[in-house]
Structure formats: structure tokens, C-alpha cells
Design an enzyme around this catalytic site. Structure first.
Site, PDB file in Angstrom:
ATOM      1  N   LYS A  21      61.938  39.474  87.418  1.00 11.38           N
ATOM      2  CA  LYS A  21      62.605  38.420  86.625  1.00 11.38           C
ATOM      3  C   LYS A  21      63.085  39.006  85.298  1.00 11.38           C
ATOM      4  O   LYS A  21      64.228  38.805  84.893  1.00 11.38           O
ATOM      5  CB  LYS A  21      61.613  37.298  86.340  1.00 11.38           C
ATOM      6  CG  LYS A  21      62.040  36.339  85.247  1.00 11.38           C
ATOM      7  CD  LYS A  21      61.078  35.190  85.058  1.00 11.38           C
ATOM      8  CE  LYS A  21      59.968  35.490  84.104  1.00 11.38           C
ATOM      9  NZ  LYS A  21      60.294  35.415  82.683  1.00 11.38           N
ATOM     10  N   ASN A  22      62.212  39.782  84.643  1.00  8.75           N
ATOM     11  CA  ASN A  22      62.536  40.249  83.292  1.00  8.75           C
ATOM     12  C   ASN A  22      63.467  41.451  83.271  1.00  8.75           C
ATOM     13  O   ASN A  22      63.821  41.937  82.205  1.00  8.75           O
ATOM     14  CB  ASN A  22      61.251  40.521  82.512  1.00  8.75           C
ATOM     15  CG  ASN A  22      60.505  39.231  82.223  1.00  8.75           C
ATOM     16  OD1 ASN A  22      61.050  38.143  82.400  1.00  8.75           O
ATOM     17  ND2 ASN A  22      59.258  39.337  81.808  1.00  8.75           N
ATOM     18  N   ARG A  91      65.060  30.653  77.022  1.00  9.96           N
ATOM     19  CA  ARG A  91      65.445  31.334  75.797  1.00  9.96           C
ATOM     20  C   ARG A  91      66.111  32.684  76.039  1.00  9.96           C
ATOM     21  O   ARG A  91      66.828  33.190  75.205  1.00  9.96           O
ATOM     22  CB  ARG A  91      64.265  31.464  74.858  1.00  9.96           C
ATOM     23  CG  ARG A  91      63.005  31.990  75.477  1.00  9.96           C
ATOM     24  CD  ARG A  91      61.859  31.857  74.551  1.00  9.96           C
ATOM     25  NE  ARG A  91      62.226  32.017  73.170  1.00  9.96           N
ATOM     26  CZ  ARG A  91      62.564  33.165  72.598  1.00  9.96           C
ATOM     27  NH1 ARG A  91      62.623  34.238  73.343  1.00  9.96           N
ATOM     28  NH2 ARG A  91      62.878  33.239  71.337  1.00  9.96           N
ATOM     29  N   CYS A 115      58.153  28.253  71.996  1.00  9.21           N
ATOM     30  CA  CYS A 115      57.672  27.782  73.298  1.00  9.21           C
ATOM     31  C   CYS A 115      56.149  27.748  73.208  1.00  9.21           C
ATOM     32  O   CYS A 115      55.579  27.969  72.153  1.00  9.21           O
ATOM     33  CB  CYS A 115      58.129  28.722  74.407  1.00  9.21           C
ATOM     34  SG  CYS A 115      57.305  30.295  74.322  1.00  9.21           S
ATOM     35  N   ARG A 120      58.496  32.630  68.786  1.00  4.53           N
ATOM     36  CA  ARG A 120      59.556  33.429  69.432  1.00  4.53           C
ATOM     37  C   ARG A 120      60.774  33.601  68.511  1.00  4.53           C
ATOM     38  O   ARG A 120      61.869  33.174  68.798  1.00  4.53           O
ATOM     39  CB  ARG A 120      59.983  32.779  70.747  1.00  4.53           C
ATOM     40  CG  ARG A 120      58.862  32.435  71.694  1.00  4.53           C
ATOM     41  CD  ARG A 120      58.114  33.606  72.277  1.00  4.53           C
ATOM     42  NE  ARG A 120      58.857  34.443  73.187  1.00  4.53           N
ATOM     43  CZ  ARG A 120      58.992  34.234  74.483  1.00  4.53           C
ATOM     44  NH1 ARG A 120      58.469  33.160  75.014  1.00  4.53           N
ATOM     45  NH2 ARG A 120      59.667  35.074  75.252  1.00  4.53           N
ATOM     46  N   ILE A 122      63.974  35.260  66.399  1.00  4.91           N
ATOM     47  CA  ILE A 122      65.051  36.150  66.863  1.00  4.91           C
ATOM     48  C   ILE A 122      65.610  36.976  65.706  1.00  4.91           C
ATOM     49  O   ILE A 122      66.729  37.488  65.772  1.00  4.91           O
ATOM     50  CB  ILE A 122      66.191  35.335  67.508  1.00  4.91           C
ATOM     51  CG1 ILE A 122      66.666  34.228  66.559  1.00  4.91           C
ATOM     52  CG2 ILE A 122      65.772  34.761  68.856  1.00  4.91           C
ATOM     53  CD1 ILE A 122      67.958  33.572  66.954  1.00  4.91           C
ATOM     54  N   ASP A 123      64.813  37.103  64.653  1.00  6.05           N
ATOM     55  CA  ASP A 123      65.311  37.815  63.460  1.00  6.05           C
ATOM     56  C   ASP A 123      65.716  39.257  63.764  1.00  6.05           C
ATOM     57  O   ASP A 123      66.733  39.742  63.236  1.00  6.05           O
ATOM     58  CB  ASP A 123      64.247  37.781  62.348  1.00  6.05           C
ATOM     59  CG  ASP A 123      62.904  38.350  62.822  1.00  6.05           C
ATOM     60  OD1 ASP A 123      62.447  37.963  63.911  1.00  6.05           O
ATOM     61  OD2 ASP A 123      62.346  39.207  62.123  1.00  6.05           O
ATOM     62  N   ASP A 304      51.826  39.763  79.517  1.00  6.71           N
ATOM     63  CA  ASP A 304      52.066  38.773  80.578  1.00  6.71           C
ATOM     64  C   ASP A 304      50.916  38.733  81.573  1.00  6.71           C
ATOM     65  O   ASP A 304      50.817  37.798  82.361  1.00  6.71           O
ATOM     66  CB  ASP A 304      53.372  39.082  81.323  1.00  6.71           C
ATOM     67  CG  ASP A 304      54.570  38.838  80.434  1.00  6.71           C
ATOM     68  OD1 ASP A 304      55.678  39.276  80.799  1.00  6.71           O
ATOM     69  OD2 ASP A 304      54.396  38.226  79.367  1.00  6.71           O
ATOM     70  N   ARG A 396      58.984  29.273  87.574  1.00  2.00           N
ATOM     71  CA  ARG A 396      59.968  30.000  86.775  1.00  2.00           C
ATOM     72  C   ARG A 396      59.829  31.503  86.959  1.00  2.00           C
ATOM     73  O   ARG A 396      60.776  32.256  86.752  1.00  2.00           O
ATOM     74  CB  ARG A 396      59.774  29.689  85.278  1.00  2.00           C
ATOM     75  CG  ARG A 396      60.010  28.264  84.909  1.00  2.00           C
ATOM     76  CD  ARG A 396      59.925  28.069  83.426  1.00  2.00           C
ATOM     77  NE  ARG A 396      60.815  29.030  82.751  1.00  2.00           N
ATOM     78  CZ  ARG A 396      61.018  29.002  81.436  1.00  2.00           C
ATOM     79  NH1 ARG A 396      60.380  28.134  80.695  1.00  2.00           N
ATOM     80  NH2 ARG A 396      61.823  29.872  80.880  1.00  2.00           N
TER      81      ARG A 396
HETATM   82  C1  EPZ Z   1      60.010  39.556  76.884  1.00  2.00           C
HETATM   83  O1  EPZ Z   1      60.079  38.491  75.957  1.00  2.00           O
HETATM   84  C2  EPZ Z   1      59.619  38.918  78.209  1.00  2.00           C
HETATM   85  N1  EPZ Z   1      60.657  37.959  78.623  1.00  2.00           N
HETATM   86  C3  EPZ Z   1      58.276  38.204  78.046  1.00  2.00           C
HETATM   87  O2  EPZ Z   1      57.911  37.708  79.334  1.00  2.00           O
HETATM   88  C4  EPZ Z   1      57.220  39.223  77.613  1.00  2.00           C
HETATM   89  O3  EPZ Z   1      55.997  38.558  77.395  1.00  2.00           O
HETATM   90  C5  EPZ Z   1      57.679  39.902  76.317  1.00  2.00           C
HETATM   91  O4  EPZ Z   1      58.984  40.495  76.504  1.00  2.00           O
HETATM   92  C6  EPZ Z   1      56.717  40.989  75.865  1.00  2.00           C
HETATM   93  O5  EPZ Z   1      56.582  41.948  76.872  1.00  2.00           O
HETATM   94  C7  EPZ Z   1      61.780  38.439  79.195  1.00  2.00           C
HETATM   95  O6  EPZ Z   1      61.979  39.632  79.337  1.00  2.00           O
HETATM   96  C8  EPZ Z   1      62.790  37.412  79.623  1.00  2.00           C
HETATM   97  P1  EPZ Z   1      59.517  40.395  72.477  1.00  2.00           P
HETATM   98  P2  EPZ Z   1      60.715  38.769  74.479  1.00  2.00           P
HETATM   99  O7  EPZ Z   1      60.804  40.218  71.771  1.00  2.00           O
HETATM  100  O8  EPZ Z   1      61.827  39.724  74.588  1.00  2.00           O
HETATM  101  C9  EPZ Z   1      58.219  39.175  68.127  1.00  2.00           C
HETATM  102  C10 EPZ Z   1      57.168  36.115  80.869  1.00  2.00           C
HETATM  103  O9  EPZ Z   1      56.093  35.506  81.003  1.00  2.00           O
HETATM  104  N2  EPZ Z   1      59.664  39.138  67.805  1.00  2.00           N
HETATM  105  O10 EPZ Z   1      59.093  41.766  72.900  1.00  2.00           O
HETATM  106  O11 EPZ Z   1      60.978  37.443  73.843  1.00  2.00           O
HETATM  107  C11 EPZ Z   1      57.832  38.004  69.015  1.00  2.00           C
HETATM  108  O12 EPZ Z   1      57.582  36.851  68.230  1.00  2.00           O
HETATM  109  C12 EPZ Z   1      57.782  36.273  79.495  1.00  2.00           C
HETATM  110  O13 EPZ Z   1      57.814  36.645  81.821  1.00  2.00           O
HETATM  111  C13 EPZ Z   1      60.041  38.973  66.474  1.00  2.00           C
HETATM  112  O14 EPZ Z   1      59.198  38.842  65.581  1.00  2.00           O
HETATM  113  O15 EPZ Z   1      59.467  39.464  73.766  1.00  2.00           O
HETATM  114  C14 EPZ Z   1      56.589  38.496  69.703  1.00  2.00           C
HETATM  115  O16 EPZ Z   1      55.474  38.270  68.868  1.00  2.00           O
HETATM  116  C15 EPZ Z   1      56.957  35.607  78.410  1.00  2.00           C
HETATM  117  N3  EPZ Z   1      61.373  38.921  66.179  1.00  2.00           N
HETATM  118  C16 EPZ Z   1      56.832  40.001  69.829  1.00  2.00           C
HETATM  119  O17 EPZ Z   1      57.930  40.304  68.949  1.00  2.00           O
HETATM  120  C17 EPZ Z   1      62.338  39.052  67.135  1.00  2.00           C
HETATM  121  O18 EPZ Z   1      63.540  39.019  66.789  1.00  2.00           O
HETATM  122  C18 EPZ Z   1      57.220  40.433  71.228  1.00  2.00           C
HETATM  123  O19 EPZ Z   1      58.372  39.716  71.581  1.00  2.00           O
HETATM  124  C19 EPZ Z   1      61.931  39.211  68.484  1.00  2.00           C
HETATM  125  C20 EPZ Z   1      60.586  39.260  68.796  1.00  2.00           C
END
Ligand code: EPZ
Length: 437
Positions: A21-22, A91, A115, A120, A122-123, A304, A396
Site C-alpha cells: 500500500k505504502n 492524507r 488522524c 501528522r 506537513i511542515d 506500523d 484500508r
Molecule cells: C508513512 O506515513 C506511512 N504512510 C505510514 O503508514 C507510516 O507509519 C509512516 O510513513 C512511518 O513509517 C504512507 O506511506 C502512506 P512520516 P508518513 O512523514 O509519510 C513527522 C500505515 O499504517 N512529520 O515518516 O505520514 C510525523 O508527525 C501508515 O500504513 C513532521 O513532523 O510518515 C511523524 O511523527 C500509518 N512533519 C514522523 O514525522 C512533516 O512534514 C513520521 O512521519 C512530516 C512528518
């Protein structure tokens, strides 16, 4: 919809995992960058994939899923807006922002909300897009991003964010000049996205390491690409085998992507045998020993798998400390596990799990994807009947979860909640919270 599970049946047999999925979600977003068609194979049938296909259609692209083959035709790309109802549902839709700016010069995207597992933010995505020369404005729940021309740049990610790494890598593919992404995430899904983009004519080096170099090109054609296997789905079946004292071969995997989970299970005394593209878990001999787990960016233990693995720790011998370092609120499943007899104390980012709990069947509700999977696993290990509500969260991320578990010998049925029960469930707070993760 709910799952009704009668537990305490060891799982035996074979299960084949689907495409990741990811990996497929960012690839779908990246197809916007291409002027030619893309054909993606080994695509799983998941709610999130259907949502991503709907987003593509809303943007004017022709996106069709035939079996597990997805055909993406960007020729009709006409809209630069991704509406609230879709981004709110998933998202990862936010990843279309950079590609839309690269192709149409602008994007207007509903801000992805938080969520169940965290805010989550996006900065890092927005900072990176600005580094590539885009102008970012936020207001009224939308973010507007525009650029006449994207220019390559050096970007340092404060955190190795998977999404930000994917977003910037794909957008940089059409930026003028060279982009260097430092402190990049190293997940296999990023390598898969880079392989798809390279197949479409991009010039990307270092995906899967902390430093990714992208040489922008004027345009991208389409690409044929087979998605990598889903390592989280695979690990979930490995844990299901272990916590039921069963023996299961998980096929169609890349064992190297499962190293952290395999190592932890071996540390617990569970036999895990690796073959070229399968892993065999044999937990028939004795109860696993408790271990400590700390989630980390890849190649560390995957966040995950934290919720599913906590269930295995709960039925193991001894005490475990589970530390969740990636998301700030990823212990929501703990309350529901307690209702099934799991003894666990949460203190901030750490959870102390008392092993050897005899789980009892109960009515529980999923509030996020992996927490929901964990509740299903707990039902497999529990005495009596467990009813897991809110299975749309599980759908999902797991293609045919109940079907595969039944094939392995689990007594699990998918039952529609009648309207009265549905309202009663939501009234009692048992119903699923708003999704959007
Ligand atoms: C991806 O989410 C995956 N989703 C998530 O899987 C997975 O848990 C996560 O990576 C970590 O491995 C998809 O790929 C669609 P991150 P993502 O940006 O990209 C912080 C599942 O169950 N952060 O690596 O959103 C954030 O808050 C899902 O399949 C910022 O601070 O994860 C978090 O604490 C859940 N600013 C950390 O980074 C940002 O701009 C990791 O988030 C972006 C992220």
C-alpha cells in the site's frame, strides 16, 4: 461492519502477500508527473487505493484498476484542486501537490487533517517545496502552492519523513538542475518509487540511503512497474502465526525488508526461516520470551508493526517495554487491548506490557488501521469470541485479511452491523472515530 472471531486456534498453512500500500500510493501520485501512460501491476485491492484512483479521476486523469493492474493515463490532467472529501479520507492524497505544481504550475489542496495516531504535520513537505522555488500560502483549510519554474536545491529534512522524502524526490524529478535531499528516509517504498520514476526517465541516485540526488529532466514518459510486496502485511501474518502458536509460510515477500521484525521474533525464541521470497514462522514448540521493542525509521523496527507486535508481547513470557518514537499518539489500541485482559501501563512514549496475559474475547472497536489489525490478532489469541467493530479501518491496509486468516485456520467471520447495533455502537463510543489517517 465487524469481524467475529473465535480464538485459540493455531494458524497453519501458507499465505501470499499483496503489493505494498505504502509503495503504490506515492507511485499513483507520481504518475501525474508523466506525459505518457503508466501500467502498475501487483496493486492491492484496498480502500486507500480506490480513494487514490478517485483523486486521479477528479484531477482529470484516466485511472482504471483491472484486477491488480492499474492503468494511469495523465493526458486528461486538467484540475489542480484536491478537495477536502478526498484528502480528508486519505492524507497520502497530499502527495499530488508537488506533481501538480510541476505539471500545471499550481495546486490547491485541502490541508490533510490529523488522524487517530497523531497530528501528522506537513511542515517538512511545505519547506521542501519552497526550497524548490514554490510559493506556499495557507488559508481556509487549504494550502495553495505555485511556481512558474521549479529549481533544484539542497534540502535537509529535520526528520527522515517518509512522505516528505517521497514528495520532494518525485517533484525534484521535473525541477531544473540538481536536488540533494539530506537526512532522507530509507524505506523500501522510497526505493520502489525511485525505480518507478527512473523507469519513466527520471535521474535519481541514492534512494534507500540518507542522501538522495535528483537531476531534473524536462519531461517524463510513463512506465510499467510492479509494486514491491507489502512488508507490513507480511509481518502481520508472521505475528499472527507466532501469537497463535502456529506454523505459517508467508510467500511473495522480500525477506530483507522484514529484517527488524525477523530479528525481534528470533530474539523471542520463535523459529523464523528465510527463503528467497518467503519466510516460515514456526511457533509450535514453546511460548515466546518477552523482549523490548523501540520503533524507529527504516531499517529500525517499523512503527506500523508496533500495535500488532504488542499483542504478541502480551501473550509471551515476561515483561516488555514498547517505545514508540515515530508518532506521538500511537497507543490508542491499548485501551481496547485492556478490555481483552492485556495488562499494560502507558507512560508517554513507552508502554510496559505484562506477558502471559490470557486474553479474553470481548467487543472492541478499531480506530486506526494497524490498531485494528492488532485487535483482530488479539481475537485470534483470546479465549472465547471477540467482535472487532470499525473494520473499515482494517480494510484500508489489508487486502482480504479475514479471507487469508480463514485459509490459515482462523475462525473469523465478516458480519454486517444492523442499523440499530451501528447506532448503539457509535453511541457507546465503540464506533470508529473519524478516519483521515
Ligand atoms: C508513512 O506515513 C506511512 N504512510 C505510514 O503508514 C507510516 O507509519 C509512516 O510513513 C512511518 O513509517 C504512507 O506511506 C502512506 P512520516 P508518513 O512523514 O509519510 C513527522 C500505515 O499504517 N512529520 O515518516 O505520514 C510525523 O508527525 C501508515 O500504513 C513532521 O513532523 O510518515 C511523524 O511523527 C500509518 N512533519 C514522523 O514525522 C512533516 O512534514 C513520521 O512521519 C512530516 C512528518
Amino acid at each position: 461492519m465487524r469481524f467475529v472471531i473465535k480464538g485459540k486456534r493455531p494458524l497453519h498453512g501458507r499465505v501470499k502477500v499483496h503489493g505494498a500500500k505504502n509503495a503504490v500510493l506515492p507511485i499513483i501520485a507520481a504518475s501525474i508527473l508523466c506525459e505518457g501512460d503508466s501500467v502498475i501491476t501487483q496493486v492491492p485491492h484496498l480502500e486507500d487505493v480506490h480513494t487514490a484512483v478517485e483523486v486521479m479521476s477528479r484531477l482529470g486523469m484516466d485511472a482504471r484498476l483491472r484486477g491488480s493492474t492499474l492503468i494511469l493515463r495523465p493526458a486528461g490532467l486538467s484540475s489542480y484542486e484536491a478537495p477536502y472529501d478526498l484528502v480528508g479520507r486519505m492524507r497520502a492524497s497530499f502527495l499530488v501537490t508537488g506533481p501538480l505544481v510541476a505539471r500545471l504550475g499550481r495546486a490547491r489542496i485541502s490541508l490533510p487533517g490529523g488522524c487517530a495516531i497523531g497530528s501528522r504535520p506537513i511542515d517538512l513537505h511545505l519547506k521542501g517545496l519552497e526550497a524548490l522555488g514554490a510559493t506556499v500560502r495557507q488559508g481556509h483549510g487549504f494550502v495553495e502552492v505555485s511556481a512558474d519554474r521549479l529549481r533544484g536545491s539542497r534540502v535537509y529534512l529535520d526528520y527522515p519523513s517518509v512522505g516528505a522524502t517521497e514528495h520532494l524526490m518525485m517533484t525534484a524529478a521535473l525541477a531544473e538542475g540538481t536536488t540533494i535531499i539530506e537526512n532522507a528516509a530509507e524505506e523500501p517504498e522510497i526505493v520502489d518509487l525511485a525505480n518507478y520514476l527512473s523507469g519513466a526517465g527520471a535521474s535519481i541516485h541514492g534512494a534507500g540511503t540518507k542522501i538522495i540526488r535528483v537531476e531534473g529532466v524536462p519531461s517524463l514518459r510513463g512506465a510499467h512497474h510492479q509494486v514491491i510486496p507489502d512488508r507490513i502485511e507480511a509481518a502481520t501474518y508472521m505475528v499472527a502465526a507466532a501469537l497463535t502458536g502456529g506454523r505459517v509460510e508467508v510467500e511473495g515477500v522480500v525477506p530483507d525488508h522484514l529484517k527488524a521484525v525477523t530479528a525481534k521474533m528470533r530474539e523471542m525464541g520463535i523459529s523464523v526461516f528465510e527463503d528467497e521470497n518467503s519466510v516460515l514462522v514456526d511457533a509450535t514448540r514453546r511460548r515466546p520470551q518477552a523482549v523490548n521493542v523501540k520503533t524507529m525509521p527504516y531499517p529500525g523496527f517499523p512503527t506500523d508493526m508496533q500495535a500488532p507486535f504488542m499483542v504478541l508481547l502480551a501473550v509471551s513470557e515476561g515483561m516488555s517495554v514498547v517505545t514508540e518514537t515515530v508518532f506521538e499518539n500511537r497507543f490508542i489500541h491499548v485501551g481496547e487491548l485492556r478490555r481483552m485482559g492485556v495488562e499494560v501501563q502507558v507512560d508517554g512514549r513507552a508502554a510496559m506490557v505484562h506477558g502471559q496475559s490470557q486474553l479474553q474475547g470481548a467487543i472492541v472497536a478499531a480506530t486506526d488501521l494497524r490498531g485494528g489489525a492488532a485487535l483482530v490478532l488479539a481475537g485470534l489469541a483470546a479465549i472465547g469470541t471477540t467482535e472487532v467493530r470499525g473494520v473499515e479501518h482494517v480494510d484500508r491496509g489489508y487486502d482480504g485479511f479475514d479471507v487469508n486468516l480463514r485459509k490459515l485456520g482462523a475462525n473469523i467471520r465478516r458480519v454486517r452491523l444492523v442499523a440499530a447495533e451501528e447506532s448503539e455502537a457509535s453511541g457507546l463510543g465503540l464506533g470508529p472515530t473519524a478516519s483521515g489517517s
